[in-house]
Design an enzyme around this catalytic site. Structure first.
Site, PDB file in Angstrom:
ATOM      1  N   ASN A  52      18.946   2.432   7.705  1.00  0.00           N
ATOM      2  CA  ASN A  52      19.619   1.902   8.890  1.00  0.00           C
ATOM      3  C   ASN A  52      21.015   1.438   8.505  1.00  0.00           C
ATOM      4  O   ASN A  52      21.167   0.522   7.705  1.00  0.00           O
ATOM      5  CB  ASN A  52      18.799   0.728   9.459  1.00  0.00           C
ATOM      6  CG  ASN A  52      19.352   0.227  10.784  1.00  0.00           C
ATOM      7  OD1 ASN A  52      20.323   0.787  11.313  1.00  0.00           O
ATOM      8  ND2 ASN A  52      18.735  -0.808  11.321  1.00  0.00           N
TER       9      ASN A  52
ATOM     10  N   LYS B  54       8.256   6.966  18.169  1.00  0.00           N
ATOM     11  CA  LYS B  54       7.552   6.215  19.218  1.00  0.00           C
ATOM     12  C   LYS B  54       8.403   6.121  20.484  1.00  0.00           C
ATOM     13  O   LYS B  54       7.877   6.108  21.597  1.00  0.00           O
ATOM     14  CB  LYS B  54       7.220   4.811  18.721  1.00  0.00           C
ATOM     15  CG  LYS B  54       6.160   4.795  17.647  1.00  0.00           C
ATOM     16  CD  LYS B  54       5.899   3.399  17.130  1.00  0.00           C
ATOM     17  CE  LYS B  54       4.887   3.440  15.988  1.00  0.00           C
ATOM     18  NZ  LYS B  54       4.621   2.120  15.426  1.00  0.00           N
TER      19      LYS B  54
ATOM     20  N   GLU C  18      28.812  -5.647  12.304  1.00  0.00           N
ATOM     21  CA  GLU C  18      28.171  -6.963  12.309  1.00  0.00           C
ATOM     22  C   GLU C  18      28.183  -7.559  10.913  1.00  0.00           C
ATOM     23  O   GLU C  18      27.556  -8.576  10.659  1.00  0.00           O
ATOM     24  CB  GLU C  18      26.750  -6.868  12.861  1.00  0.00           C
ATOM     25  CG  GLU C  18      25.842  -5.909  12.109  1.00  0.00           C
ATOM     26  CD  GLU C  18      24.373  -6.120  12.436  1.00  0.00           C
ATOM     27  OE1 GLU C  18      23.789  -5.221  13.046  1.00  0.00           O
ATOM     28  OE2 GLU C  18      23.816  -7.171  12.085  1.00  0.00           O
TER      29      GLU C  18
ATOM     30  N   ASN D 216       9.096  -7.808   4.008  1.00  0.00           N
ATOM     31  CA  ASN D 216       8.742  -6.585   4.734  1.00  0.00           C
ATOM     32  C   ASN D 216       9.911  -5.899   5.439  1.00  0.00           C
ATOM     33  O   ASN D 216       9.813  -4.740   5.811  1.00  0.00           O
ATOM     34  CB  ASN D 216       7.575  -6.843   5.702  1.00  0.00           C
ATOM     35  CG  ASN D 216       7.956  -7.815   6.801  1.00  0.00           C
ATOM     36  OD1 ASN D 216       9.023  -8.431   6.759  1.00  0.00           O
ATOM     37  ND2 ASN D 216       7.086  -7.963   7.782  1.00  0.00           N
TER      38      ASN D 216
ATOM     39  N   CYS E 283      23.895  -4.147  16.156  1.00  0.00           N
ATOM     40  CA  CYS E 283      24.190  -2.721  15.954  1.00  0.00           C
ATOM     41  C   CYS E 283      24.931  -2.081  17.131  1.00  0.00           C
ATOM     42  O   CYS E 283      25.095  -0.860  17.163  1.00  0.00           O
ATOM     43  CB  CYS E 283      22.898  -1.960  15.675  1.00  0.00           C
ATOM     44  SG  CYS E 283      21.914  -2.703  14.378  1.00  0.00           S
TER      45      CYS E 283
ATOM     46  N   GLU F  65       0.839  -1.194   0.000  1.00  0.00           N
ATOM     47  CA  GLU F  65       0.000   0.000   0.000  1.00  0.00           C
ATOM     48  C   GLU F  65       0.882   1.256   0.000  1.00  0.00           C
ATOM     49  O   GLU F  65       1.884   1.303   0.733  1.00  0.00           O
ATOM     50  CB  GLU F  65      -0.835   0.008   1.272  1.00  0.00           C
ATOM     51  CG  GLU F  65      -2.329   0.109   1.048  1.00  0.00           C
ATOM     52  CD  GLU F  65      -3.034   0.107   2.380  1.00  0.00           C
ATOM     53  OE1 GLU F  65      -3.369   1.195   2.863  1.00  0.00           O
ATOM     54  OE2 GLU F  65      -3.205  -0.997   2.938  1.00  0.00           O
TER      55      GLU F  65
ATOM     56  N   SER G 286      20.515  -5.890  18.601  1.00  0.00           N
ATOM     57  CA  SER G 286      19.697  -7.080  18.842  1.00  0.00           C
ATOM     58  C   SER G 286      20.511  -8.187  19.477  1.00  0.00           C
ATOM     59  O   SER G 286      21.736  -8.239  19.344  1.00  0.00           O
ATOM     60  CB  SER G 286      19.111  -7.577  17.522  1.00  0.00           C
ATOM     61  OG  SER G 286      18.164  -6.657  17.047  1.00  0.00           O
TER      62      SER G 286
ATOM     63  N   SER H  24      11.621  -7.799  17.668  1.00  0.00           N
ATOM     64  CA  SER H  24      12.779  -6.891  17.755  1.00  0.00           C
ATOM     65  C   SER H  24      12.348  -5.498  18.220  1.00  0.00           C
ATOM     66  O   SER H  24      13.075  -4.824  18.945  1.00  0.00           O
ATOM     67  CB  SER H  24      13.527  -6.818  16.417  1.00  0.00           C
ATOM     68  OG  SER H  24      12.813  -6.035  15.476  1.00  0.00           O
TER      69      SER H  24
ATOM     70  N   THR I 259      13.964  -1.537   5.342  1.00  0.00           N
ATOM     71  CA  THR I 259      14.657  -0.995   6.524  1.00  0.00           C
ATOM     72  C   THR I 259      16.168  -1.251   6.457  1.00  0.00           C
ATOM     73  O   THR I 259      16.848  -1.239   7.479  1.00  0.00           O
ATOM     74  CB  THR I 259      14.067  -1.554   7.842  1.00  0.00           C
ATOM     75  OG1 THR I 259      14.215  -2.977   7.868  1.00  0.00           O
ATOM     76  CG2 THR I 259      12.599  -1.219   7.975  1.00  0.00           C
TER      77      THR I 259
ATOM     78  N   HIS J 230      19.521   4.812  18.300  1.00  0.00           N
ATOM     79  CA  HIS J 230      19.722   3.854  17.217  1.00  0.00           C
ATOM     80  C   HIS J 230      18.424   3.861  16.411  1.00  0.00           C
ATOM     81  O   HIS J 230      17.343   3.754  16.984  1.00  0.00           O
ATOM     82  CB  HIS J 230      20.003   2.455  17.788  1.00  0.00           C
ATOM     83  CG  HIS J 230      19.917   1.392  16.737  1.00  0.00           C
ATOM     84  ND1 HIS J 230      20.735   1.403  15.639  1.00  0.00           N
ATOM     85  CD2 HIS J 230      19.092   0.333  16.590  1.00  0.00           C
ATOM     86  CE1 HIS J 230      20.426   0.385  14.857  1.00  0.00           C
ATOM     87  NE2 HIS J 230      19.425  -0.284  15.401  1.00  0.00           N
TER      88      HIS J 230
HETATM   89  N1  ACO Z   1       0.052   4.311   4.952  1.00  0.00           N
HETATM   90  C1  ACO Z   1       0.581   4.699   6.139  1.00  0.00           C
HETATM   91  N2  ACO Z   1       1.032   3.830   7.059  1.00  0.00           N
HETATM   92  C2  ACO Z   1       0.960   2.517   6.781  1.00  0.00           C
HETATM   93  C3  ACO Z   1       0.420   2.046   5.578  1.00  0.00           C
HETATM   94  C4  ACO Z   1      -0.058   3.006   4.638  1.00  0.00           C
HETATM   95  N3  ACO Z   1      -0.584   2.643   3.465  1.00  0.00           N
HETATM   96  N4  ACO Z   1       0.464   0.688   5.597  1.00  0.00           N
HETATM   97  C5  ACO Z   1       1.044   0.332   6.761  1.00  0.00           C
HETATM   98  N5  ACO Z   1       1.327   1.435   7.490  1.00  0.00           N
HETATM   99  C6  ACO Z   1       1.981   1.514   8.798  1.00  0.00           C
HETATM  100  C7  ACO Z   1       1.521   0.474   9.790  1.00  0.00           C
HETATM  101  O1  ACO Z   1       0.325   0.867  10.434  1.00  0.00           O
HETATM  102  C8  ACO Z   1       2.711   0.424  10.723  1.00  0.00           C
HETATM  103  O2  ACO Z   1       2.710   1.532  11.581  1.00  0.00           O
HETATM  104  P1  ACO Z   1       2.359   1.402  13.126  1.00  0.00           P
HETATM  105  O3  ACO Z   1       3.248   0.339  13.679  1.00  0.00           O
HETATM  106  O4  ACO Z   1       2.666   2.732  13.658  1.00  0.00           O
HETATM  107  O5  ACO Z   1       0.918   1.018  13.182  1.00  0.00           O
HETATM  108  C9  ACO Z   1       3.900   0.637   9.778  1.00  0.00           C
HETATM  109  O6  ACO Z   1       3.345   1.204   8.593  1.00  0.00           O
HETATM  110  C10 ACO Z   1       4.609  -0.641   9.405  1.00  0.00           C
HETATM  111  O7  ACO Z   1       3.642  -1.574   9.005  1.00  0.00           O
HETATM  112  P2  ACO Z   1       3.683  -3.049   9.579  1.00  0.00           P
HETATM  113  O8  ACO Z   1       2.529  -3.825   9.015  1.00  0.00           O
HETATM  114  O9  ACO Z   1       3.874  -3.048  11.054  1.00  0.00           O
HETATM  115  O10 ACO Z   1       5.011  -3.531   8.876  1.00  0.00           O
HETATM  116  P3  ACO Z   1       5.622  -4.971   8.799  1.00  0.00           P
HETATM  117  O11 ACO Z   1       5.275  -5.766   9.996  1.00  0.00           O
HETATM  118  O12 ACO Z   1       5.301  -5.535   7.465  1.00  0.00           O
HETATM  119  O13 ACO Z   1       7.195  -4.613   8.809  1.00  0.00           O
HETATM  120  C11 ACO Z   1       9.008  -4.239  10.370  1.00  0.00           C
HETATM  121  C12 ACO Z   1       7.762  -3.663   9.690  1.00  0.00           C
HETATM  122  C13 ACO Z   1       8.594  -5.340  11.332  1.00  0.00           C
HETATM  123  C14 ACO Z   1       9.694  -3.106  11.110  1.00  0.00           C
HETATM  124  C15 ACO Z   1       9.961  -4.814   9.277  1.00  0.00           C
HETATM  125  O14 ACO Z   1      10.300  -3.818   8.367  1.00  0.00           O
HETATM  126  C16 ACO Z   1      11.209  -5.418   9.863  1.00  0.00           C
HETATM  127  O15 ACO Z   1      11.225  -6.562  10.287  1.00  0.00           O
HETATM  128  N6  ACO Z   1      12.365  -4.644   9.855  1.00  0.00           N
HETATM  129  C17 ACO Z   1      13.642  -5.120  10.373  1.00  0.00           C
HETATM  130  C18 ACO Z   1      13.677  -5.248  11.888  1.00  0.00           C
HETATM  131  C19 ACO Z   1      13.922  -3.958  12.611  1.00  0.00           C
HETATM  132  O16 ACO Z   1      14.314  -2.965  12.042  1.00  0.00           O
HETATM  133  N7  ACO Z   1      13.736  -3.986  13.948  1.00  0.00           N
HETATM  134  C20 ACO Z   1      13.992  -2.856  14.816  1.00  0.00           C
HETATM  135  C21 ACO Z   1      14.983  -3.071  15.931  1.00  0.00           C
HETATM  136  S1  ACO Z   1      16.286  -4.167  15.549  1.00  0.00           S
HETATM  137  C22 ACO Z   1      17.347  -3.459  14.342  1.00  0.00           C
HETATM  138  O17 ACO Z   1      17.795  -2.364  14.444  1.00  0.00           O
HETATM  139  C23 ACO Z   1      17.689  -4.287  13.178  1.00  0.00           C
END
Ligand code: ACO
Length: 457
Positions: free
Chosen positions: A331, A260, A82, A154, A116, A30, A365, A208, A158, A251
């Site tokens: 990132n 957040k 890493e 997904n 990280c 989306e 992590s 995570s 990132t 980070h």
């Molecule tokens: N318009 C606006 N916002 C949208 C739309 C849209 N069309 N569609 C989705 N969103 C929002 C969601 O509501 C969500 O926001 P919210 O959490 O504030 O409600 C956000 O976009 C992301 O959508 P999700 O469905 O939660 O995304 P998904 O689960 O598919 O993936 C995630 C997100 C888990 C962060 C993924 O990218 C990931 O695994 N990344 C790597 C892990 C990571 O970075 N972890 C963080 C700490 S560890 C580290 O640094 C590696």
């Protein structure tokens, strides 16, 4: 030595990026998910002729050249990464090529790895060395770098890539505050890289995020307690709140998580306050959250939204200026928080920064996390160390603008090519010199014994 901290800071990011809006369309998600949902604009990436060694070679050479330093003046060099391409040989030893002509081989320090967090561990080590009996009066250099790539899906938006080098020593404009560190470490499988033949992590994204926020709560609690204890020893009795930080850097896996996190810190202040005013001001309308427990709220959208809204101004003032690189390059893993520091310095004047305290939250992590702080020197006069540091980063936006935008289709093909070739011996990696900034080191050849050769553009 007094006032040990960061004297100079150098940033390297790739000369090409993919646009997150275009990536949304290409991935068929989306519209708005990566941009508004995750808070990302662009994502930097490397072709196959850049690896962790080349990134670190580039950034360390740039630090030394731009700072007009002598290679002899460095007595310690630490690497946090890493991005492991060799189970034995450290990146640090590859970087010793840069010291070759100077004859300086008396350089302590080696690589540190945990997701990280390695850059922060290296920075703490370097500062400890300068403050220790082992110090020989020379500078320490901390370099952190990573190529953050995910399998298709997904997590891919990132990613990011880059490296940061920091010059550490006494009389610094960014002083690591003594005694003010809160650390939280625990065992978790939220993000890890068990498959040594793949560049991609195994990641449980939602876990995570919970781990990150829990570590933030714990680190802030410890940091705050230590600050309050220092005050008590000086005869001051008052609670520590976010007001004590003029700026807060994090980070940054993606920018939305950081927004957040500011809300999360406000929740911590709110729950710790003995008698918060919920009729007016910062906590207005938050009365119903008075009884919540931190550990029950990691998945509560209601709590998240309420405190994100309440902390909007705090975020805009204290944190938003630090997200320039994170939003436009992604990132970088170990350099992520230091990229936020560089962004903050590039977006503020020396006068804004002078005398302020910058709160810093580092997360890796697995998991290892720390909250600590920098005290910025008072002297912002032209030619002062702070002024020089700030001026040296002023061109960051222009450097980001100078990158080349690559179509998502081509980005996906380059990722595929990395997958197929990153572990191969006896080959010349794919990638064009034209896609590198001048002064960038790149990989020219991996021979039949996996020995890597590099050249500089
Ligand atoms: N318009 C606006 N916002 C949208 C739309 C849209 N069309 N569609 C989705 N969103 C929002 C969601 O509501 C969500 O926001 P919210 O959490 O504030 O409600 C956000 O976009 C992301 O959508 P999700 O469905 O939660 O995304 P998904 O689960 O598919 O993936 C995630 C997100 C888990 C962060 C993924 O990218 C990931 O695994 N990344 C790597 C892990 C990571 O970075 N972890 C963080 C700490 S560890 C580290 O640094 C590696």
């Amino acid at each position: 030595p007094k006032d040990v901290g960061i004297l100079a800071l150098e940033v390297y990011f790739p000369a090409q990026y993919v646009d997150q809006e275009e990536l949304e369309r290409f991935d068929g998600v989306e519209a708005g998910k990566y941009t508004r949902g995750l808070g990302q604009k662009q994502m930097g990436f490397c072709a196959a002729h850049e690896d962790i060694n080349s990134l670190c070679l580039t950034v360390v050479q740039r630090l030394v050249e731009r700072g007009r330093l002598s290679w002899d003046a460095i007595g310690r060099l630490e690497v946090g990464t890493e991005t492991v391409i060799d189970k034995s040989k450290a990146v640090k030893t590859v970087l010793m090529q840069l010291f070759h002509d100077s004859g300086n081989t008396d350089v302590e320090g080696i690589d540190t790895t945990n997701a990280c967090y390695g850059g922060t561990a290296s920075l703490f080590n370097a500062a400890s060395w300068v403050e220790s009996s082992a110090w020989d009066g020379r500078y320490a250099v901390v370099v952190c770098g990573d190529i953050a790539v995910y399998a298709t899906g997904n997590a891919r938006p990132t990613g990011g890539a880059g490296a940061i080098a920091m010059l550490v020593g006494p009389n610094a404009p960014l002083v690591l505050e003594r005694g003010l560190r809160g650390t939280h470490m625990e065992h978790a499988y939220d993000f890890y890289k068990p498959n040594l033949s793949s560049e991609y992590p195994v990641v449980d994204g939602q876990l995570s995020i919970q781990c990150y926020l829990r570590a933030l709560d714990r680190c802030y609690a410890v940091y705050r307690r230590k600050a309050e204890t220092q005050w008590q020893q000086a005869g001051i009795q008052r609670p520590f709140t976010l007001d004590e930080f003029k700026y807060i850097i994090f980070h940054t896996p993606f920018c939305k998580l950081v927004q957040k996190s500011v809300g999360r810190l406000l929740l911590n202040d709110f729950l710790a306050s003995p008698n918060p005013d919920t009729a007016s001001g910062l906590y207005k309308g938050l009365q119903s959250f008075r009884g919540v427990k931190l550990e029950d709220t990691y998945t509560s959208k209601e709590v998240e939204k309420a405190f994100q809204t309440a902390s909007q101004d705090i975020f805009n003032q204290k944190t938003k200026p630090s997200l320039l690189l994170s939003s436009r390059n992604g990132n970088m893993y170990t350099p992520s928080m230091y990229g936020c520091l560089a962004s903050l310095l590039s977006q503020c004047s020396a006068r804004d920064l002078a005398g302020s305290r910058i709160g810093a939250f580092s997360y890796g992590s697995g998991l290892a996390a720390s909250m600590f702080s920098f005290r910025v020197s008072q002297d912002a006069a032209p030619g002062s160390p702070l002024d020089k540091l700030v001026s040296s980063l002023a061109d960051l936006p222009a450097r980001l603008d100078a990158r080349k935008r690559v179509a998502p289709q081509d980005f996906a093909e380059i990722m595929k090519r990395r997958e197929e070739t990153h572990h191969l011996a006896d080959h010349a990696p794919h990638g064009s010199q034209a896609d590198l900034f001048p002064g960038t080191w790149y990989l020219t050849k991996v021979d039949s014994k996996y020995r890597r050769q590099y050249a500089r553009k």
